[in-house]
Design a protein around this motif. Structure first.
Motif, PDB file in Angstrom:
ATOM      1  N   GLU A 140      65.450 104.375 100.935  1.00 35.59           N
ATOM      2  CA  GLU A 140      66.294 104.737 100.606  1.00 35.59           C
ATOM      3  C   GLU A 140      66.291 105.910  99.782  1.00 35.59           C
ATOM      4  O   GLU A 140      67.806 106.983  99.283  1.00 35.59           O
ATOM      5  CB  GLU A 140      67.534 103.722  99.875  1.00 35.59           C
ATOM      6  CG  GLU A 140      67.381 102.232 100.425  1.00 35.59           C
ATOM      7  CD  GLU A 140      69.032 102.559 100.671  1.00 35.59           C
ATOM      8  OE1 GLU A 140      69.096 103.389 100.852  1.00 35.59           O
ATOM      9  OE2 GLU A 140      69.335 101.897 101.617  1.00 35.59           O
TER      10      GLU A 140
ATOM     11  N   GLN B 116      75.324  93.779 103.427  1.00 30.06           N
ATOM     12  CA  GLN B 116      75.212  93.706 101.962  1.00 30.06           C
ATOM     13  C   GLN B 116      73.619  93.251 101.741  1.00 30.06           C
ATOM     14  O   GLN B 116      72.409  93.410 101.592  1.00 30.06           O
ATOM     15  CB  GLN B 116      75.393  91.946 100.906  1.00 30.06           C
ATOM     16  CG  GLN B 116      76.763  93.025 100.363  1.00 30.06           C
ATOM     17  CD  GLN B 116      78.316  92.373 102.242  1.00 30.06           C
ATOM     18  OE1 GLN B 116      77.965  91.855 101.943  1.00 30.06           O
ATOM     19  NE2 GLN B 116      78.924  93.668 101.462  1.00 30.06           N
TER      20      GLN B 116
ATOM     21  N   LYS C 189      68.851  95.891 102.996  1.00 33.51           N
ATOM     22  CA  LYS C 189      69.020  97.252 102.712  1.00 33.51           C
ATOM     23  C   LYS C 189      67.355  98.229 102.703  1.00 33.51           C
ATOM     24  O   LYS C 189      66.614  96.686 103.220  1.00 33.51           O
ATOM     25  CB  LYS C 189      68.637  97.156 100.861  1.00 33.51           C
ATOM     26  CG  LYS C 189      70.683  96.434 100.567  1.00 33.51           C
ATOM     27  CD  LYS C 189      70.781  96.676  98.910  1.00 33.51           C
ATOM     28  CE  LYS C 189      69.491  97.696  98.336  1.00 33.51           C
ATOM     29  NZ  LYS C 189      69.706  97.686  96.768  1.00 33.51           N
TER      30      LYS C 189
END
Length: 474
Positions: free
Chosen positions: A231, A222, A225
């Protein structure tokens, strides 16, 4: 009726009082009130009419709009900090990722304030990326604030520029919580800031409390990132591959740094072997210098060559039309070494083949950012196959277990070398070779649930926590 002309009017007629008239001031007041009433009623009617339209329009828009959930940050943990921890990570992307998880856990255990870790810029890859170039730094700090106080940089009053001497140390590898509580924490009472100059594998795989193991998972799954830029491009790669069907992510660890470090030169020319040896000697932190390649290979300590991978994939039942994504950097030997693999599996692709050069331009000379793209694709793949069990293979395996035990084929290189040599020597026919390869990779080597192997006196040989974080898997 008598009508008289003006000439016939008498004086008495002129002396009669005039008819009553509306005073001018009263008329103006009356006129103003009437106009005001008309204006007010007009405005009210217009306002009501437009509000009905606006309300209806708003309702129509809201029907098609997704509800926006407010970001709820955890409440910051209230504790008295025992000091400030500086951390320098070493190694590649995934080794640093695991180290960051460990260092957050150590900071929590010792009630320290953690400075955002510094990434390795001096290793073979020489990647100049900072933490915020790879990971979402704001999310990292905010999502973990209920556990650890994390600051972006060391306060100026503690910097060398202001005359503060920072104590540096290397924590003992594979240490448990007792070591940190008894050997490290007392040092903070004497020194406000301590710098861990190395951070790889500094926390034990086993023997820690459940809370600490769960925190390692929280950071890994978590807290860390990738940046929105990474991403987005990683997700685009996944979408392109998925539109073409299911795909295998092949972590073909046949890169120059891996071969030089491991001393594995099977299939290389004498010139290539000498080149790799010179590289090994050029990096002082690679401790082993004189390595016998074939001895290491039969022990299962070498990555498979591209030619060996072809035979293994065919034996495992992968067909010629299988879509294979090469999750790796530049393969040593270039197109020549990949020729047989491409001939056997024509649908082999790399990120450079799927994306426009301009999209990858921003990642050039940033190996960790490139590795992050391969990480995203590998985690999302239908099948993940690493040809060497290094840090990326282990961390990706752990993520795939966490996501529901997605299929991961962990190659038994020691057994495969035996079978490959028998087949290449024509001692073992193909049918028997294929059956033996499949038998060697049943059950646990397909990523199925299992418990970590614990070897208390040899932690380096036991199962890696981040490859199988069993405490965090439902």
């Amino acid at each position: 009726m008598e009508i008289r002309s003006e000439s016939t009017l008498t004086r008495s007629d002129y002396n009669k009082p005039p008819c009553p008239a509306i005073p001018k001031a009263r008329f103006q007041v009356w006129f103003f009130r009437v106009c005001s009433c008309i204006l007010v009623w007009t405005c009210l009617i217009q306002l009501f009419w437009h509000s009905q339209i606006f309300t209806g329009l708003t309702n129509q828009i809201s029907r098609f709009s997704l509800p926006v959930e407010p970001v709820r940050l955890p409440l910051p943990r209230n504790y008295t900090s025992n000091g400030i921890l500086l951390v320098s990570c070493n190694g590649g992307l995934n080794q640093m990722r695991a180290a960051i998880c460990d260092m957050v856990t150590v900071a929590r255990l010792l009630n320290l304030t953690l400075v955002v870790p510094e990434l390795d810029k001096k290793s073979f890859w020489a990647d100049p990326s900072d933490f915020e170039d790879i990971f979402d730094i704001k999310h990292f700090i905010d999502s973990l604030r209920d556990e650890v106080r994390i600051i972006r940089r060391l306060p100026k009053r503690y910097s060398k520029k202001y005359g503060h001497k920072i104590f540096e140390m290397q924590p003992v590898s594979w240490s448990n919580d007792k070591y940190y509580l008894e050997q490290v924490l007392p040092r903070f009472s004497k020194r406000k800031v301590i710098h861990f100059v190395r951070s790889d594998t500094r926390l034990a795989n086993n023997g820690l409390s459940l809370d600490l193991q769960m925190l390692r998972c929280q950071v890994n799954f978590q807290g860390l990132k990738f940046t929105p830029r990474i991403e987005a491009l990683g997700s685009k790669l996944v979408r392109i591959l998925q539109r073409r069907g299911s795909f295998v992510a092949l972590h073909l660890r046949y890169e120059m740094d891996m071969l030089a470090f491991s001393g594995c030169t099977h299939g290389c020319t004498e010139e290539e072997a000498e080149e790799l040896k010179k590289m090994r000697y050029a990096y002082p932190w690679w401790r082993e210098k004189e390595i016998v390649s074939e001895e290491r290979r039969v022990q299962g300590l070498c990555p498979l060559t591209p030619e060996e991978v072809v035979l293994v994939l065919k034996a495992l039942g992968f067909r010629k039309d299988t879509q294979i994504y090469i999750a790796a950097g530049e393969i040593y030997g270039g197109a020549k070494r990949l020729a047989r693999l491409k001939e056997s599996f024509p649908r082999i692709v790399k990120k450079e083949m799927l994306l426009d050069p301009t999209e990858l331009q921003q990642f050039q000379n940033h190996s960790s950012q490139m590795a992050a793209l391969d990480f995203i694709v590998s985690v999302a793949s239908d099948t993940f196959i690493p040809t060497y069990y290094g840090n990326m293979a282990k961390v990706v395996e752990g993520h795939r277990r966490y996501l529901g035990f997605k299929r991961t084929i962990l190659l038994d290189r020691k057994r495969l070398v035996e079978l490959l040599d028998l087949y290449n020597n024509k001692t073992l026919p193909w049918d028997q070779f294929a059956v033996a390869v499949k038998e060697a990779h049943q059950g646990q080597r397909m990523g199925e649930p299992t418990h970590r192997k614990v070897i208390s006196d040899r932690p380096k040989e036991e199962d890696y926590f981040y490859a199988n974080p069993q405490e965090c898997i439902q």
